[in-house]
Design an enzyme around this catalytic site. Structure first.
Site, mmCIF file in Angstrom:
data_model
loop_
_atom_site.group_PDB
_atom_site.id
_atom_site.type_symbol
_atom_site.label_atom_id
_atom_site.label_comp_id
_atom_site.label_asym_id
_atom_site.label_seq_id
_atom_site.Cartn_x
_atom_site.Cartn_y
_atom_site.Cartn_z
ATOM 1 N N LYS A 85 -7.672 -2.482 1.010
ATOM 2 C CA LYS A 85 -6.504 -2.235 1.701
ATOM 3 C C LYS A 85 -6.900 -1.677 2.935
ATOM 4 C CE LYS A 85 -1.853 0.010 1.054
ATOM 5 N NZ LYS A 85 -1.258 0.942 -0.049
ATOM 6 N N SER A 160 3.130 -1.012 -1.282
ATOM 7 C CA SER A 160 2.769 -1.419 0.176
ATOM 8 C C SER A 160 1.434 -2.061 -0.029
ATOM 9 C CB SER A 160 2.447 0.005 0.912
ATOM 10 O OG SER A 160 1.598 0.582 0.196
ATOM 11 N N SER A 184 2.617 2.008 -4.857
ATOM 12 C CA SER A 184 2.054 0.976 -4.046
ATOM 13 C C SER A 184 1.295 0.254 -4.618
ATOM 14 C CB SER A 184 1.929 1.630 -2.712
ATOM 15 O OG SER A 184 2.678 1.925 -1.844
#
Lengths: 485, 483, 99
Positions: A85, A160, A184
């Site tokens: 990420k 996310s 997330s």
């Protein structure tokens, strides 16, 4: 079951970490063909999916593979191509947080989890798309572009960590790292049919994770298989002296929990408030079926009320926004990030300009609200009050887990929304996390594992438990995974 | 309306005895290093970094709390204090706070100071541990003349103690003595070398006659504190005298210009949005740690003053002044042990040496190099042997401190007291011949002989012992009178 | 909260505190959203909480890591961090005017 991107060419692209490791140990050159295969998937589908912000050039990755084979460091992740990420600091690789603010920022240091992945024989393949600074639940808040859901390109992959989940689901990586502040990791795992785990707060070092809400953030793995998640967790967890909130606990052999039978006669709780109003009927059907399967293993399932859980969303948003407004104060454009002409200008003017241009709408909204709840005269009514309610919620969970070993809920109350469907209404958007945020508030471990499909769309089941119950969660997740096959 | 002066202080001291910064492994000694070469991801506040507390900082804070008789909290709780400024890498400072159930490392406490022989108790409000900021410099030397500023983050993250007093001072002098005493305590504890540039900074709050409170920032030494406050009192009284009102404001002390100026108006001052730092959960301060630190506390100024007063027989006042500076007191003890005559040495140091340092703003360390133990011993010997009079001795001290003159050289140059009576007799004869009127005056009025003594002193450039001169003149006058 | 509250003024104050300016077209939707979100978070006010409840600021319950007072490693290269050459002058980081 994998989305179409995976299995088109061969079975190679969907190999598990263990299978890949065994093949590479047997025949080191296999790693090169594996890398070629993954890059083929990327070349074919990434332009549509847009799971990545930065894909490392294939040549670099091949060079890393060569060095790895030469060093003979064929550890638990040997040859695994890990998507990271883009809010996890990677030395020499751009780390943008999907924000204009950090579009050109190249960190001079590796996050602790990155060091550990490299030491375990893993190779970083790229940095994945996300909601800007991890603020969002659909990956539509990326400053660059939204990532699409591999199962249905008209839908969001969740957020996310949507890029990480989509990359893993679509076989553009072996496994991935995400971060989870209020869901997330779990929400995108649920929406992409992958397994995602948020560890107990303090189990995985946060050093190098660009902070959103520090008291809630945890890095965790996303994989196609429960076993992959267990292996990844084992690699990244454990004490780190660079993080004051890193627990001094010995690494566990999480893989040993991934067996096809319950290693304990778990007493499972379902919190009624998590399956009531707002949960889609179809989602509930999959959830109930999962409960039945678990009962068929001789496990008990009981429903319990926990009224305080209704306050989770407001408490979560007060705390998360307050901490975010503080964590994001450092982006002023002086040392790194979006640069601005400084000569002849006043600092407040330059700061405002940088921060106004660099931050997107949702980020600004949370910064302003975070500033609001911390401001003189309002602190006691918001932040302090929220922290007190957080205590009550935490104590309720502790009580629950005196009586039960684990709890289950649907990860998301609804199926993956279409692009644009929830993004314009903050309350709709925030409500996607209604079942995931209470977990972060109490610092508990939780994972999402696919429980079934509705019209080709995956439904995630959330399994959570007391602190350090990751082993049990993985065991139960494996039972759910097996049943879904 | 009375014009009672009420002053409170906020003192920031770097814990210079720590090897590293408060939350990272960079050196705490940033001085004389090229800009931005003592930095790391943590103190630069790069995205993703986390603070980890320097364990030794806890011990140092506990030692200070014990020395100031403060109540030590059960745990260390860090908060974030938010304000934007280019020298603050994270745009918040990790500090401590005393509201909403949050606690500083220590609260309460007191320091007893000696003000002209009277002792006075100053109350301490609290002690905070916090991190220092970077340094801002200007390419064109001045803020206004520069189109931009330059930042050096070498200092960012250095451990600071913030020590806040109650508004207990009634004069600039008291505030100064307190700051000297505090510095001395910190030196004795081996917490800080306060003589280092920027190691000790004070902000002062002052209000006169109950009028608005004015804060003065950027004060770098006890001497400047006294000057800044005196300036501020005059400034405020002048405004009041001409019918104006005092505004509540923040002012800056500009040392070079010897004045306070209004600070940039920070419209949002006070909105610091404190909350507990989630990266640094509370750290318990164990009883064992407190006991260990307490049992190894060194001799502190108050007990040292009592000891040296007794041991050297120098009187309480002298002792209380000497212990206001650890190095001065060390210098005294060392010299007194080497060459005896502690009374004379203490008097030289307190009455002469300190005065010249203060007047010329010479740092103590330089002063001690110039008036070394060696030189001081020689002076004592010259005085004891009658080679220099007390008057000349004082002059020697002045020359040593201000001009780095060696007493030996001065003696070699013949700047000694004229002990030979013959020569003095000759000079007195000269003076009598040159001033017949004064002689006749003196014959009538014994008070007038001072003029004659003065003339002799002038001719000898001060080298004569005025006592002896006086005797010779009186004797000579008696001879004259009988003629 | 005061129903008569001036939202525009509030947003101006917050944007000054947080040094975030809003573009013209951002203000209207933001005001709408803020009102909604503030209403949502105001739900915590419905709940009466006993005075003696300790606020929970972190769920970390282990021993906080501390550091030995020992120097670690070399200084980070400021030029590498800043990347953009124009940001540096003689080793200093350039900043806008402070006055």
């Amino acid at each position: 079951m994998f989305p179409p991107q995976c299995s088109q060419n061969s079975l190679i692209s969907s190999l598990s970490i263990r299978a890949l490791r065994e093949k590479v140990r047997e025949d080191p050159d296999f790693l090169f063909s594996y890398i070629e295969e993954i890059y083929k998937v990327i070349e074919k589908h990434e332009h549509q999916l847009r799971a990545y912000i930065t894909v490392r050039p294939k040549e670099e990755v091949l060079r890393d593979a060569e060095a790895l084979l030469k060093s003979n460091n064929l550890g638990p992740l040997a040859g695994a191509l890990i998507a990271v990420k883009d809010n996890i600091s990677t030395s020499g690789i751009r780390t943008t947080c999907a924000s204009r603010m950090l579009e050109s920022y190249i960190p001079p240091y590796d996050a602790t989890v990155i060091t550990r992945i490299k030491n375990a024989g893993g190779i970083i393949i790229g940095k994945t798309n996300m909601d800007e600074f991890a603020m969002g639940s659909t990956t539509e808040n990326s400053a660059f572009y939204p990532t699409l859901n591999p199962w249905d390109l008209e839908r969001v992959p969740g957020g996310s960590s949507g890029g990480s989940a989509a990359a893993v689901a679509a076989c553009e990586a072996t496994a991935a790292l995400g971060s989870d502040t209020g869901g997330s990791i779990r929400l995108p795992a649920a929406y992409t049919g992958t397994v995602g785990l948020k560890p107990t707060y303090g189990l995985v070092s946060r050093y190098g994770l660009v902070a959103y809400a520090s008291s809630l953030d945890q890095i965790g793995p996303i994989g196609r298989y429960v076993e992959d998640v267990a292996i990844m967790l084992e690699v990244i967890s454990g004490h780190d002296p660079k993080d004051s909130t890193s627990l001094k606990v010995a690494a566990k052999d999480y893989g040993s929990y991934v067996v096809d039978r319950p290693i304990k006669t778990y007493r499972i709780a379902v919190i009624e408030e998590m399956v009531e109003e707002g949960v889609d009927r179809e989602v509930m059907a999959v959830f109930n079926k999962t409960l039945e399967r678990l009962e068929s293993y001789g496990l008990s399932v009981e429903f319990r009320k926990m009224p305080i859980i209704r306050y989770s969303l407001p408490v979560y948003y007060i705390i998360a926004m307050a901490e975010a407004s503080s964590n994001l104060a450092r982006y002023d454009g002086l040392r790194y990030g979006l640069a601005q002409e400084v000569e002849g200008r006043l600092w407040t003017e330059v700061y405002k300009r940088v921060r106004s241009m660099g931050f997107g709408k949702e980020v600004k909204r949370r910064i302003l609200l975070g500033t609001y709840v911390l401001s003189e005269g309002l602190y006691e009514g918001y932040y302090l009050k929220a922290a007190k309610v957080r205590r009550l919620l935490y104590e309720e969970f502790m009580r629950l887990f005196k009586e039960f070993d684990l709890a289950l809920s649907p990860t998301s109350p609804i199926l993956p929304p279409r692009l644009g469907e929830v993004i314009d209404d903050p309350l709709k958007l925030y409500s996607l996390d209604v079942n995931t945020v209470p977990i972060n508030l109490a610092g508990l471990p939780a994972l999402s594992v696919p429980g079934g499909f509705i019209r080709g769309l995956p439904v995630g089941i959330q399994v959570f438990g007391p602190h350090f119950s990751e082993g049990w969660l993985l065991n139960v997740a494996r039972l759910i995974e097996v049943a879904g096959k | 309306m009375s014009d009672e002066v009420v002053i409170g202080l906020e003192v920031h001291v770097q814990i210079t005895s720590l090897r590293t910064k408060l939350f990272c492994g960079c050196s705490s000694n940033y001085r004389d290093r090229p800009p931005n070469t003592n930095v790391c991801p943590v103190c630069l506040g790069l995205p993703g970094v986390l603070p980890v507390l320097n364990e030794k900082a806890i011990e140092k804070a506990v030692a200070v709390a014990l020395a100031l008789n403060s109540k030590i909290s059960e745990k260390i709780v860090f908060v974030r204090k938010h304000y934007f400024y280019p020298d603050l890498p994270k745009n918040y400072q990790i500090s401590q706070y005393d509201r909403y159930g949050l606690v500083p490392v220590a609260t309460g406490g007191r320091v007893v100071i000696d003000v002209g022989g009277l002792s006075k108790t100053v109350r301490i409000r609290r002690i905070n541990i916090e991190e220092d900021t970077g340094r801002i410099v200007y390419p064109e030397k001045t803020v206004l003349g520069s189109k931009y500023a330059l930042i050096d983050y070498n200092r960012a993250g250095v451990a600071l103690l913030e020590i806040v007093t109650e508004p207990d001072f009634r004069s600039p002098r008291e505030a100064r003595i307190f700051l000297e005493k505090l510095a001395s305590i910190l030196e004795h504890l081996d917490v800080a070398d306060t003589s280092l540039e920027g190691a000790m900074r004070a902000d002062a709050n002052i209000s006169i006659g109950g009028r608005a409170r004015v804060e003065i920032k950027n004060i770098g030494s006890p001497r400047d504190l006294e000057k800044a406050l005196s300036y501020e009192i005059t400034r405020q009284l002048n405004i009041v005298k001409s019918g104006g009102t005092i505004e509540r404001e923040t002012r800056h002390w500009i040392k070079e210009r010897g004045m306070t100026v209004p600070s940039r108006a920070k419209e949002l001052e006070g909105e610091y949005r404190y909350f507990p730092d989630p990266d640094l959960p509370p750290i318990p301060i164990s009883k064992e740690l407190i006991e260990r630190v307490a049992s190894s506390l060194p001799e502190l100024p108050d007990s040292r003053a009592k000891r040296i007063a007794k041991e050297y027989g120098i009187g309480d006042y002298m002792a209380s002044v000497l212990v206001l500076n650890k190095r001065l007191c060390d210098h005294f003890e060392h010299t007194a042990r080497t060459c005896g005559n502690p009374k004379l040495i203490s008097s030289i140091l307190v009455n002469e040496f300190l005065r010249w340092l203060d007047e010329a703003d010479i740092p103590l360390s330089t002063g001690i190099l110039r008036l070394s133990a060696d030189r001081l011993c020689k002076l004592v010997q010259y005085f004891e042997k009658g080679i220099v009079s007390i008057k000349l001795l004082k002059e020697y001290v002045r020359l040593a401190v201000l001009e780095d003159k060696d007493p030996d050289d001065l003696v070699r140059q013949g700047i000694t007291t004229i002990g030979e009576e013959e020569e003095l007799e000759r000079i007195v004869t000269e003076v009598f011949e040159e001033n017949p009127k004064a002689v006749s005056d003196a014959l009538r009025d014994p008070k007038a002989i001072n003029f004659l003594v003065g003339q002799v002193m002038r001719k000898t450039k001060g080298r004569a012992d005025p006592k002896i001169v006086n005797e010779i003149i009186r004797k000579r006058l008696v001879e004259y009178g009988s003629k | 909260m005061d129903a008569q509250m001036d939202w525009n003024k509030l947003v101006k104050h917050l944007s000054d505190l947080a040094l975030v300016d809003l573009q013209e077209d951002e203000i209207e939707p933001l005001l709408r959203d803020l009102e909604k979100i503030i209403k949502m978070i105001n739900a915590v006010n419905e709940l009466t909480v006993a005075e003696d409840i300790e606020p929970l600021y972190t769920t970390f319950f282990g021993d906080v890591n501390l550091r030995d007072d020992a120097e670690v490693g070399e200084s980070t290269d400021i030029e590498k961090v800043c990347a953009v050459r124009e940001r540096i002058e003689n080793g200093y980081v350039k900043s806008p005017r402070t006055l």
